[in-house]
Design an enzyme around this catalytic site. Structure first.
Site: not given
Ligand code: GLU
Length: 447
Positions: A92, A113, A116, A128, A167-168, A212, A243, A379
């Site tokens: 994810k 990630q 996190k 990612k 997204g990012d 976020t 965002n 998410s």
């Molecule tokens: N891009 C966001 C992050 O850095 C969200 C990633 C997601 O929702 O999968 O955590």
């Protein structure tokens, strides 16, 4: 061999295997400092090459993305998806479209990630992706053709139970729509949970857009609460205006703080009386303009091309722009302002040297992998709703987000206390994030 020299050897080998990837090394460096504490206390985590396996991505995909611009010129970009760890759930993590994107950046983001997502307590692995595509100045049709070509390759690697992008930077609701539409055509099925950040009328979740930024503020609130303080009346400087920044501003102002400035790559806006969010959303989300356009239309706001957002006067700093925006000198500037709290909305916005400055100055620091985890956590809530073909109200979803941010804070706080580094939420986040992934890897065999 003692633990410290064993760790140093493992670290050197990992860096050597990933030569020329400075951002990836930086993310590893930041984690290793904390892992030392764990390995000294629980040496079994050093067995069976667990650390070596953990820092080796499960899979790295690099692909060509050919597309045609509005002048019928053929263009070619490079696409990436790094599927780092799926021991806790499907990979994810977001997709970033920005000219700076390269393998090192995608790998650092994917590694962050993993930790996190583990910290959220939800069943999601880490990955990612992205492309070195610059969305700036591109027409809608160009963006659509690029997204369709990107998905032409990506679709074989993703799926509701395999890998779930979102997204990012450079990828928002519009791009998610084009990506999902192409996936749906290619797979001949409406697989809602294959991507998150969808629009509300076709499978998206309430609060995902805001999550976020709101989460960063909730995390800050927890850090302040632990000191007997609150956001009410605080002055906050926020870098960025995408965002994450916009919704951090919204929640901070809702909770009684004043956001005194924000920025983009061309300069910063000073607004000592706070931000007019309706106007800023119109400029950024509808007109896709710059922060200078905001200053033109707002009352009591000025645009500054020279200098830094951090030159303003504030009590709390929230870097929400991009990686490495704060080096040691900028960190010193922030510390000299007498700032007490700093929470990271962007991924890895502080260099390792900047973090040392925060430590020396006694700034209470909310690291990205904890403070900005609200986005990916929501998410996961979107995936949950898609799987049960349900949709929850804004209020309920926000309560869930708030609860998740509180538990993330608690995990960081408890791990820091357990390892004798009270209030060091970075070390706490690294240790708590690591242990969950490491325990699952041990349980699942040599994988
Ligand atoms: N891009 C966001 C992050 O850095 C969200 C990633 C997601 O929702 O999968 O955590």
């Amino acid at each position: 061999m003692n633990t410290d020299s064993k760790i140093a050897e493992i670290y050197d080998n990992i860096v050597a295997r990933n030569a020329g990837e400075p951002e990836f090394h930086q993310a590893i460096d930041e984690l290793f400092d904390s892992l030392k504490l764990v390995l000294r206390k629980d040496p079994h985590y050093g067995e069976n090459k667990l650390i070596e396996r953990l820092f080796e991505p499960e899979r790295q995909i690099i692909f060509r993305v050919p597309w045609t611009d509005d002048n019928n010129e053929v263009r070619v970009n490079r696409g990436f998806r790094v599927q780092f760890n799926s021991v806790l759930g499907p990979y994810k993590g977001g997709i970033r479209f920005h000219p700076s994107v390269n393998l090192s950046i995608v790998k650092f983001l994917a590694l962050e990630q993993v930790f996190k997502n583990s910290l959220t307590g939800l069943p999601i692995g880490g990955g990612k992706g992205g492309a070195d595509f610059d969305p700036k100045g591109k027409s809608n049709m160009e963006i659509m053709r690029f997204c369709q070509s990107f998905m032409m390759e990506l679709h074989r690697h993703i799926g509701e139970y395999r890998d779930v992008p979102a997204g990012d930077i450079g990828v928002g609701a519009r791009e998610i729509g084009y990506l999902f539409g192409q996936y749906r055509r290619l797979n001949h099925r409406h697989e809602s949970g294959v991507i998150t950040g969808k629009a509300l009328n076709w499978g998206g979740a309430q609060v995902r857009t805001e999550a976020t930024g709101y989460g960063v503020v909730y995390f800050t609130e927890q850090m302040m609460k632990a000191q007997g303080e609150s956001l009410d009346g605080a002055r906050i400087a926020i870098s960025g205006s995408g965002n994450v920044a916009i919704y951090a501003m919204e929640k901070a102002q809702e909770l009684g703080a004043t956001v005194v400035g924000f920025s983009d790559s061309s300069g910063y806006v000073s607004c000592p009386d706070g931000v007019d969010l309706e106007l800023l959303k119109d400029v950024k989300e509808v007109r896709r303009g710059r922060v200078s356009d905001y200053a033109k239309d707002a009352t009591g706001a000025t645009f500054h091309e020279d200098g830094l957002i951090w030159d303003l006067d504030y009590d709390i700093a929230m870097p929400c722009a991009t990686q490495n925006e704060i080096d040691a000198d900028v960190a010193q500037l922030i510390a000299d302002k007498g700032v007490r709290y700093l929470a990271e909305g962007a991924n890895m916005p502080s260099t390792l040297e900047a973090i040392d400055v925060y430590r020396d100055a006694g700034i209470i620091f909310g690291p990205a992998k904890a403070a900005n985890a609200g986005g990916v956590a929501t998410s996961a809530l979107e995936m949950q709703q898609n799987a049960s073909r349900d949709s929850w109200s804004f209020e309920y979803t926000e309560k869930r987000l708030q609860g998740i941010m509180t538990s993330i804070f608690k995990r960081c706080e408890d791990a820091a206390a357990e390892y004798g580094v009270e209030k060091d939420y970075l070390t706490g986040a690294n240790i708590a994030g690591f242990k969950k992934v490491a325990d699952a890897m041990c349980a699942q065999g040599v994988i």
